[in-house]
Design an enzyme around this catalytic site. Structure first.
Site, mmCIF file in Angstrom:
data_model
loop_
_atom_site.group_PDB
_atom_site.id
_atom_site.type_symbol
_atom_site.label_atom_id
_atom_site.label_comp_id
_atom_site.label_asym_id
_atom_site.label_seq_id
_atom_site.Cartn_x
_atom_site.Cartn_y
_atom_site.Cartn_z
ATOM 1 C CD GLU A 322 -2.469 -8.049 -1.641
ATOM 2 O OE1 GLU A 322 -3.219 -8.866 -2.218
ATOM 3 O OE2 GLU A 322 -1.409 -8.398 -1.077
ATOM 4 C CG ASN A 365 -0.502 -3.105 3.202
ATOM 5 O OD1 ASN A 365 0.562 -2.492 3.290
ATOM 6 N ND2 ASN A 365 -0.559 -4.431 3.224
ATOM 7 C CG HIS A 400 5.963 -9.445 -0.093
ATOM 8 N ND1 HIS A 400 6.342 -10.080 1.070
ATOM 9 C CD2 HIS A 400 4.662 -9.073 0.088
ATOM 10 C CE1 HIS A 400 5.320 -10.099 1.918
ATOM 11 N NE2 HIS A 400 4.296 -9.482 1.346
ATOM 12 C CD GLU A 429 1.888 -7.620 3.666
ATOM 13 O OE1 GLU A 429 2.156 -8.575 2.905
ATOM 14 O OE2 GLU A 429 0.742 -7.152 3.788
#
Length: 640
Positions: A322, A365, A400, A429
């Site tokens: 991130e 990521n 997500h 994820e």
């Protein structure tokens, strides 16, 4: 991942007067919850609760949530002081407990949280069960959360503390219970066997290795991602002091079951201990050459310590996590890492990890990579790093998502954007929320939302499989709906984003991945508590969940006439004072006892023999009888 906070251990000091009850009647689950602790403070004692510090605990009749007694906590001088209950010897490893306490202040306002302290080998760990919750002197507030003990401990307590003040507290009506595990289904296909194009993994906590959870994990998944156990705060809480017990247990489990392990994550702006960003004098770092050198040295030592500990046992790592902020003109998140080192923390992280693990796959990521602005900023960064020779092997897309977003086309554009860079891509994820906005909340997941979750999994997995030459792994962020970060983020509410439900049984979402033709077969058949039929319509009404003062229900409408309907209006009467409060699958209103439900834009057309429905929330007092008669477009559906 984004702020994935796990629930955890429980209580402190003496179960003397806490009641041990063999079985409690309940409507929630088939097996019925077993209550192991009850503290009502009706016997004139403190119920086994003791102070955590120098505060004073006493029985009180000044206020009570139920009955006439409560626990008073006075003389607090520190925020962490509060009532503590010992549950060592009460909690069993691998059992998921629900902890509920009622709290209020004596005066003023503050926030309270429910936490746990556990000790192993003399080392204390503090786990949050319920985060900061607004508290006043005007009303009781319920703190409810869940916890599974995953490791051996010599000390285990549950306690209540406040966020900022030292005000006196009252505590009442404490219950701790669990629902016995339901055996997993062994007669259904394993996800990992059906999806042969790439490994399918699950992100887990240590508790997922135990009991039926461990059986589910071993049956269905090719790989494991430690959800929190490899992050900096878990592995190096103090400089040079490394802890690997939780992650080691996951690696051992994976080896025993022929599973791979994804490492998550070496560098992140969250869950990094405060000491990392203190200068040589113990002050907050500023952007100086000396602090940059110190911070990068700490980063290198951390990576060598963590990645070096696992070596080839973890062949894939989310090296940095991130780092993109698309609102910045250059696209870079203004984290403490960036403020002090610029992009050199990213370069250093990849370089050092490659030195330690020359054969590992190294990923960057991030979340929302299907949003064009963020996707393009990440693409630009990866292109820059590769042009500099930084060893970035792959891009991780968290995914997500929710039932309405993103579209399959947006997700495909996300994948194709990175193909020219020649990097691997992994879904790292994935979960699918039943909610489309922060204002929604359901006591239990509505059937129509669960079906939408299934269709989203169906469509996205079909897309991933079409791009199997680019997508080399897919990981869902959790094992089952009994343990998902979305229950507390972005707001507290029950979500159902995974393939298996809270009892570890396969959902329609599972069939969306394994065999989409069976979507709809796992939704329980309606159990009518009221119904009606006529020549033109059939209506089934059922209560799907009920609690004190409220309930959730749904109605199913079938057009039994020979003519199609282009719109519909359903009517009934609540005869015992029930009041409609929320409705989905249509628009609802109530005037007196009369409830009127009109179709939504997407379900107004009803062919002969076709069915649709709506779900709702309502309140009740006293009794909650089902309606005895319904009308559809003014036509009576007489009671069956």
């Amino acid at each position: 991942m984004r702020a994935w906070t796990r629930l955890a251990p429980v209580v402190a000091a003496g179960l003397a007067a806490a009641l041990l009850v063999p079985l409690m009647d309940a409507q929630a689950d088939e097996a019925g919850p077993v209550t192991v602790v009850t503290s009502t403070f009706e016997d004139g004692t403190t119920g086994g609760w003791v102070p955590r510090g120098a505060e004073v605990l006493s029985h009180s009749t000044t206020v009570a949530h139920g009955g006439t007694g409560s626990l008073a906590i006075a003389g607090r001088t520190r925020t962490w002081e509060g009532p503590v209950l010992d549950v060592l010897g009460t909690f069993d490893k691998g059992v998921r407990y629900t902890i509920s306490v009622w709290v209020r202040l004596a005066t003023g306002s503050d926030s309270a949280r429910l936490s746990v302290e556990r000790r192993t080998g003399g080392t204390a760990s503090y786990d949050q069960v319920v985060g900061n919750t607004a508290l006043t002197a005007g009303a009781w507030v319920n703190l409810t959360g869940t916890y599974t003990l995953a490791t051996d401990v010599e000390y285990l307590t549950v306690y209540v503390e406040t966020a900022s003040g030292f005000g006196d507290l009252h505590l009442d009506d404490v219950t701790i219970s669990y629902v016995p595990d339901t055996p997993i289904q062994t007669d259904i296909p394993s996800v990992k066997d059906v999806v042969a194009e790439f490994p399918v993994g699950a992100a887990i906590t240590p508790a997922a290795l135990l009991g039926e959870h461990g059986k589910l994990l071993a049956k269905h998944f090719d790989s494991i991602t430690p959800g929190n156990a490899l992050k900096w705060d878990a592995t190096e809480p103090a400089e040079g002091t490394f802890r690997f017990a939780d992650a080691d247990a996951m690696v051992t489990f994976a080896k025993a079951h022929g599973q791979a392990v994804r490492g998550h994550t070496l560098v992140w702006h969250n869950q990094t201990p405060a000491w990392v960003f203190l200068d040589a004098n113990g002050n907050a770092m500023t952007a100086t050459p000396e602090n940059k050198a110190l911070l990068l040295a700490r980063l290198e030592a951390h990576i060598r310590g963590v990645a070096g500990h696992y070596g080839a046992d973890i062949p894939v790592w989310d090296v940095v996590n991130e780092v993109i902020d698309e609102s910045q003109s250059d696209g870079y998140r203004r984290s403490r890492w960036y403020e002090i080192t610029g992009l050199d923390y990213i370069r250093t992280a990849f370089r050092v990890t490659r030195e330690v693990l020359p054969n590992a796959k190294l990923f960057i990521n991030d979340y929302n990579t299907n949003v064009p602005a963020k996707r393009d900023k990440l693409h630009a960064l990866v292109a820059l790093l590769k042009s500099e020779g930084v060893p970035v092997d792959g891009v991780g897309h968290q995914m997500h998502v929710n039932i309405d977003w993103p579209s399959t086309a947006e997700t495909e554009a996300m994948i194709t954007t990175f193909v020219p860079l020649g990097v691997e891509q992994q879904i790292t994820e994935m979960d699918v929320s039943i909610y489309t906005g922060n204002g929604e909340s359901f006591p239990a997941p509505p059937a129509d939302r669960l079906l939408k979750v299934a269709y989203k999994y169906r469509d996205l997995f079909a897309l991933y499989r079409r791009y199997a030459t680019e997508i080399t792994s897919v990981t869902v962020w959790g094992l089952a709906d009994d343990d998902t970060w979305l229950d507390t983020f972005p707001v507290t509410r029950k979500d159902a984003p995974l393939l298996f439900d809270t009892r570890l049984q396969a959902k329609d979402a599972y069939w969306g991945v394994v065999d989409p033709s069976k979507i709809g077969t796992t939704t329980p058949a309606p159990t009518p508590t009221g119904g009606a039929t006529a020549g033109a319509c059939a209506v089934t009404y059922r209560v799907t969940g009920q609690w004190q003062g409220g309930f959730q229900g749904d109605v199913k409408i079938t057009n039994t006439s020979a003519a199609a309907l282009s719109s519909w209006t359903l009517g009934w009467n609540f005869t015992a004072g029930q009041q409609l409060s929320q409705l989905w699958g249509g628009t609802g209103s109530q005037s007196g006892t009369t409830v009127t439900v009109r179709n939504a834009s997407w379900n107004g057309t009803l062919a002969p023999g076709a069915s649709t429905g709506a779900g709702f929330l309502a309140s009740w007092t006293g009794t909650n009888p089902a309606p005895s008669a319904f009308t559809l477009n003014g036509t009576a559906c007489t009671s069956a």
